[in-house]
Motif scaffolding. Structure first.
Motif, PDB file in Angstrom:
ATOM      1  N   UNK A  92       0.909  -1.242  -0.048  1.00 30.77           N
ATOM      2  CA  UNK A  92       0.045  -0.114   0.122  1.00 30.77           C
ATOM      3  C   UNK A  92       0.905   1.372  -0.124  1.00 30.77           C
ATOM      4  N   UNK A  93       1.770   1.298   0.945  1.00 28.38           N
ATOM      5  CA  UNK A  93       2.795   2.487   0.891  1.00 28.38           C
ATOM      6  C   UNK A  93       3.550   2.644  -0.246  1.00 28.38           C
ATOM      7  N   UNK A 138       1.417   3.875  -3.030  1.00 25.51           N
ATOM      8  CA  UNK A 138       1.084   5.486  -2.991  1.00 25.51           C
ATOM      9  C   UNK A 138       2.446   6.091  -3.551  1.00 25.51           C
ATOM     10  N   UNK A 139       3.714   5.666  -3.446  1.00 31.82           N
ATOM     11  CA  UNK A 139       4.906   6.313  -3.871  1.00 31.82           C
ATOM     12  C   UNK A 139       4.835   6.132  -5.428  1.00 31.82           C
ATOM     13  N   UNK A 140       4.375   4.681  -5.902  1.00 28.69           N
ATOM     14  CA  UNK A 140       4.537   5.051  -7.221  1.00 28.69           C
ATOM     15  C   UNK A 140       3.559   5.611  -8.172  1.00 28.69           C
ATOM     16  N   UNK A 165       2.603   8.604  -7.616  1.00 23.50           N
ATOM     17  CA  UNK A 165       3.138  10.004  -8.123  1.00 23.50           C
ATOM     18  C   UNK A 165       4.294   9.998  -8.851  1.00 23.50           C
ATOM     19  N   UNK A 166       4.699  11.262  -9.283  1.00 20.47           N
ATOM     20  CA  UNK A 166       5.695  11.186 -10.473  1.00 20.47           C
ATOM     21  C   UNK A 166       7.064  12.087  -9.718  1.00 20.47           C
ATOM     22  N   UNK A 167       8.112  11.749 -10.339  1.00 21.45           N
ATOM     23  CA  UNK A 167       9.178  12.806 -10.424  1.00 21.45           C
ATOM     24  C   UNK A 167       9.070  13.693 -11.596  1.00 21.45           C
ATOM     25  N   UNK A 217      12.081   3.726   1.706  1.00 21.23           N
ATOM     26  CA  UNK A 217      12.002   5.160   1.538  1.00 21.23           C
ATOM     27  C   UNK A 217      13.530   5.568   0.993  1.00 21.23           C
ATOM     28  N   UNK A 218      14.399   4.936   1.780  1.00 20.96           N
ATOM     29  CA  UNK A 218      15.954   5.501   1.408  1.00 20.96           C
ATOM     30  C   UNK A 218      15.979   5.402  -0.126  1.00 20.96           C
ATOM     31  N   UNK A 275      13.979   5.043  -2.621  1.00 21.30           N
ATOM     32  CA  UNK A 275      13.133   5.896  -3.358  1.00 21.30           C
ATOM     33  C   UNK A 275      13.508   7.278  -3.289  1.00 21.30           C
ATOM     34  N   UNK A 276      13.870   7.912  -2.280  1.00 20.06           N
ATOM     35  CA  UNK A 276      14.070   9.347  -2.361  1.00 20.06           C
ATOM     36  C   UNK A 276      15.773   9.415  -3.060  1.00 20.06           C
ATOM     37  N   UNK A 282      15.438  10.089  -6.467  1.00 16.46           N
ATOM     38  CA  UNK A 282      14.739  11.321  -6.963  1.00 16.46           C
ATOM     39  C   UNK A 282      16.294  12.179  -7.132  1.00 16.46           C
ATOM     40  N   UNK A 306      -0.474  14.330  -4.653  1.00 15.80           N
ATOM     41  CA  UNK A 306      -0.841  13.258  -5.561  1.00 15.80           C
ATOM     42  C   UNK A 306       0.226  13.354  -6.526  1.00 15.80           C
ATOM     43  N   UNK A 307       0.855  14.526  -6.866  1.00 20.27           N
ATOM     44  CA  UNK A 307       1.670  14.755  -8.011  1.00 20.27           C
ATOM     45  C   UNK A 307       3.075  14.486  -7.796  1.00 20.27           C
ATOM     46  N   UNK A 308       3.568  15.053  -6.799  1.00 21.58           N
ATOM     47  CA  UNK A 308       4.966  15.193  -6.776  1.00 21.58           C
ATOM     48  C   UNK A 308       5.665  14.048  -5.654  1.00 21.58           C
ATOM     49  N   UNK A 309       6.365  13.135  -6.238  1.00 19.47           N
ATOM     50  CA  UNK A 309       6.875  12.072  -5.293  1.00 19.47           C
ATOM     51  C   UNK A 309       7.985  12.550  -4.406  1.00 19.47           C
ATOM     52  N   UNK A 310       8.646  13.648  -5.047  1.00 21.61           N
ATOM     53  CA  UNK A 310       9.776  14.276  -4.048  1.00 21.61           C
ATOM     54  C   UNK A 310       9.023  14.843  -2.928  1.00 21.61           C
ATOM     55  N   UNK A 351       6.275  13.524  -1.403  1.00 17.38           N
ATOM     56  CA  UNK A 351       5.514  12.430  -0.477  1.00 17.38           C
ATOM     57  C   UNK A 351       6.885  11.888   0.079  1.00 17.38           C
ATOM     58  N   UNK A 352       7.940  11.834  -0.691  1.00 19.19           N
ATOM     59  CA  UNK A 352       9.100  11.005   0.057  1.00 19.19           C
ATOM     60  C   UNK A 352       9.514  11.883   1.146  1.00 19.19           C
ATOM     61  N   UNK A 372       7.186  11.054   4.130  1.00 14.56           N
ATOM     62  CA  UNK A 372       7.161   9.758   4.528  1.00 14.56           C
ATOM     63  C   UNK A 372       8.453   8.863   4.905  1.00 14.56           C
ATOM     64  N   UNK A 373       9.786   9.772   4.616  1.00 11.69           N
ATOM     65  CA  UNK A 373      10.745   9.036   4.614  1.00 11.69           C
ATOM     66  C   UNK A 373      11.808   9.447   6.184  1.00 11.69           C
ATOM     67  N   UNK A 399      19.107  10.523   3.607  1.00  7.08           N
ATOM     68  CA  UNK A 399      18.113   9.886   2.639  1.00  7.08           C
ATOM     69  C   UNK A 399      18.212  10.765   1.266  1.00  7.08           C
TER      70      UNK A 399
END
Lengths: 277, 459
Positions: free
Chosen positions: A23-24, A27-29, A31-33, A229-230, A232-233, A236, B44-48, B50-51, B54-55, B137
């Motif tokens: 689920x978590x 939620x990350x996937x 969204x977009x970079x 998260x490490x 995924x972040x 970016x 809902x748009x920016x992964x930067x 959200x991370x 949440x991180x 991170x």
């Protein structure tokens, strides 16, 4: 009670853990970079460099090392001990302590004693490192200013699990043998009738086992998700980037200088002042 | 209003000001509800984002690495806590743990007070990314304050400084409201100055179709004349076909700093239109930190059509020619002690680290690095346009430049009162001109191309 904790809870735990993590991640996937926000410290040009950068951050804690050695020492000790303790649980129980016997010259007996000693050492180190991080969290001003109750509770909770685990190693009356645990887990995992339920009569094992279940249930909804998260972040801010090439169109500096561009045509220009700029 | 319940805040744009930049302010009683609605849209748009939400594990490494926290020692200025101002809303409304456990995990209900807190603290952040640079991170608090400022903007809360700049950009294409005749006059005047001061005859073409489109900062027409003059001398020296577009005489883009939707995009499209009309082959950017990041890293993803031009920075081009041995420079023309302040966006977002040093070492005979320097350098304290003049905020600016002052003092370049602090970015310059006086640093603030231009050997 034993039935609930020993035979039902583990299934609930695994289901919540797996679904929760997905689920978590979902939620990350979702969204977009959107913009390129890579860090140019410096820019990485190949995927090999990206792997090295993310790898050194994830496994050696590069930034802690550069900017805060004390935090680096504590964090690295904690995570490395944890990794060894978790690995030890898997291979130690899985092979009944004979994991090192695969090394030529190591007997099964020696392996079992090695497994035992390493388990004890990393168990202690993990406890000490967690305690260090907790003390740090409670004593350094800016970090005290950052704390939410859950930040402290997590450390206490982990200390509890590890402490209880260590008790099983130090106090003979609470000692747990590898074999019954292995058979119990295999039976659970293969949906066979459960064996060795008497393990749960050991109160220390019961507490350890229950707390770990709770930890896994809470994991997807907690800061522990920084395990994923490490990456995924980092992905970016640490990706490859290629600069546009320098060099301006239709420039011939040599010709321009030969033509004396900018030199006063009259020859009577003001003298070059040294205090101008 | 410069203060809200004890928190310093920049003077804000009036409703009328906001309408000029196409925002209808949300009434106070609806702000909390709307804030959550806008946040839901943007998260809902920016992964930067959200991370970042949440991180974070609150390890605290960012604290001592943030010049804002170092200067103010205000807990809300620790980057992780600054992000927490929005994270507690994010938790409360968009995560299961926040709904279940509430304040135990730091979740909090939205309130007008909290929105006002955002306004105070998101405009004390310079968006310098040093926290992202040191974070294990790589969490970029800049991404959080960008979005915080965006939400505030949509609610109708924007500093007057920023809204005025936004309106000016739309009206005349630069931040300082200079119309075309004033631009032309200034350029003509600069050509005369170049002759008087450096003995060279140059042209500074405006709107003349040319191969190179040079985008200067509008502050260079007013506050930093040597930066523009020396850029002109540089182009003239190499015999370039170049021009300045009157449509966009602005290397900066304040939209990047308070409205990354309409305001930022509008300015970008305006520039691309001008590049097409002037038959441009390459766009070269002037000295502006946030503007260079907004151009280099955001034009490709913000433009409404594919971008046909390579965009490089003036320092990239100068360094390239220096490395090729094509610029003849005499470093003895700049013999005063010089240190380099690295604009944050140059070193952590745009990779200009080496090229700035190539330029400065070739142009100055007495160059001293400050500590730390390069990627690790600290912000000037004015980053992201927080150049507020109202007394409360001005005092904050003095605090925010405390770390920079300490760094400059340690280099010793100002000990005889004749040092130079090279700060090749318009916001850095605007912040440091008064700050070197406030902190008695004994240095004069200059751009980098100023030094290159002065060192040019013409004959």
């Amino acid at each position: 009670m034993k039935l609930l904790i020993g035979q039902i809870l583990p299934y609930i735990t695994i289901i919540i853990f797996v679904l929760g993590v997905f689920y978590r991640l979902g939620r990350w996937v979702g969204t977009q970079i959107i913009h390129n926000i890579t860090l140019s410290d410096p820019w990485l040009k190949t995927n090999g460099q990206v792997a090295v950068r993310i790898g050194t951050e994830a496994f050696l804690f590069r930034n802690f090392f550069i900017f805060d050695k004390a935090l680096w020492a504590g964090a690295l000790l904690m995570h490395l001990s944890l990794l060894n303790v978790l690995g030890g649980h898997v291979v130690g129980f899985g092979t009944l302590g004979t994991q090192f016997a695969f090394i030529p010259g190591v007997s099964e007996q020696l392996s079992q004693s090695l497994s035992n000693d390493l388990g004890t050492i990393f168990g202690i180190l993990l406890f000490v490192a967690l305690a260090y991080l907790l003390i740090r969290r409670l004593s350094i001003t800016p970090i005290k200013q950052l704390n939410k109750p859950s930040d402290i509770l997590w450390l206490v909770f982990l200390l509890l699990i590890v402490g209880v685990g260590d008790i099983m190693r130090f106090f003979h009356q609470f000692h747990v043998e590898y074999e019954p645990v292995r058979d119990y887990v295999i039976a659970l995992g293969t949906f066979q009738p459960v064996v060795n339920m008497e393990l749960l009569s050991n109160p220390v094992f019961l507490v350890h086992f229950t707390l770990v279940n709770i930890l896994l249930i809470l994991f997807p909804f907690s800061k522990l998700m920084h395990l994923f998260g490490m990456f995924a972040e980092r992905w970016i801010v640490n990706r490859t980037y290629h600069e546009p090439a320098p060099g301006m169109p239709n420039i011939d500096v040599a010709a321009a200088r030969k033509a004396g561009l900018g030199l006063p045509s009259s020859g009577g220009g003001a003298e070059s002042s040294s205090e101008g700029v | 209003m410069a203060e809200y319940k004890g928190m310093a805040q920049p003077s804000r744009a009036s409703d009328e000001d906001m309408r000029k930049i196409h925002i209808e302010p949300v009434p106070d009683e609806q702000k909390p509800e709307k804030a959550v609605e806008y946040l839901d849209y943007i998260r809902k748009q920016f992964r930067s984002f959200v991370m970042a939400m949440e991180t974070c594990t609150k390890c605290g490494q960012c604290a001592e690495n943030c010049h804002t926290y170092l200067g103010t020692r205000d807990p809300n200025n620790i980057p992780a806590n600054r992000a927490e101002l929005i994270r507690k809303i994010y938790r409360r409304y968009f995560t299961l743990e926040g709904r279940w456990f509430g304040s135990l995990v730091g979740a909090e209900d939205i309130s007008l007070d909290l929105i006002e807190t955002w306004y105070s603290y998101f405009y004390q952040c310079s968006q310098c990314r040093r926290c992202g640079h040191v974070c294990p991170f790589g969490i970029d608090t800049c991404e959080v304050t960008f979005i915080g400022r965006q939400l505030l903007h949509w609610l109708g809360i924007t500093p007057k400084l920023h809204s005025d700049v936004g309106a000016a950009m739309e009206r005349v294409g630069n931040h300082t409201n200079m119309p075309k005749p004033a631009l032309a006059d200034t350029l003509e005047f600069m050509c005369e100055e170049a002759y008087d001061e450096f003995g060279v005859e140059i042209e500074m073409p405006l709107d003349k179709p040319a191969d190179i489109l040079y985008v200067p900062s509008s502050a260079d027409f007013l506050l930093n004349p040597y930066t523009l003059m020396c850029a002109g001398m540089f182009f003239h020296y190499i015999g370039a076909s170049w021009t300045i577009p009157s449509a966009v005489t602005e290397a900066g883009n304040f939209g990047f700093l308070f409205d990354q939707y309409y305001t930022q995009r509008h300015n970008i499209m305006r520039l691309l239109n001008a590049a097409q009309e002037l038959d441009t082959k390459k766009i070269v950017w002037g000295e502006c930190g946030h503007g260079w990041r907004a151009a280099k890293m955001y034009i490709p993803t913000k433009a409404d059509r594919p971008v046909r031009w390579d965009i490089t920075h003036l320092h990239d081009e100068a360094a390239h020619l220096i490395r090729n041995g094509e610029l003849k420079l005499d470093p003895n023309k700049n013999s005063r002690p010089v240190t380099l302040h690295d604009p944050c966006n140059y070193v952590r977002a745009c990779g200009l680290n080496e090229n700035m040093r190539t330029c400065i070492k070739a142009s100055c005979s007495n160059f001293v690095e400050m500590e730390p320097y390069g990627y690790d350098n600290f912000c000037c304290g004015g980053g992201s346009g927080i150049l507020f003049d109202d007394p409360d905020m001005y005092n904050k600016r003095i605090q925010l430049s405390w770390k920079k002052a300490e760094q400059v003092r340690e280099t010793g370049v100002g000990k005889n009162g004749d040092g130079i602090l090279c700060a090749p970015c318009s916001i850095c310059k605007a912040q440091l001109y008064p700050m070197v006086e406030e902190h008695n640093l004994g240095v004069e603030v200059k751009g980098l191309i100023d030094l290159v231009g002065k060192a040019l050997v013409w004959d």
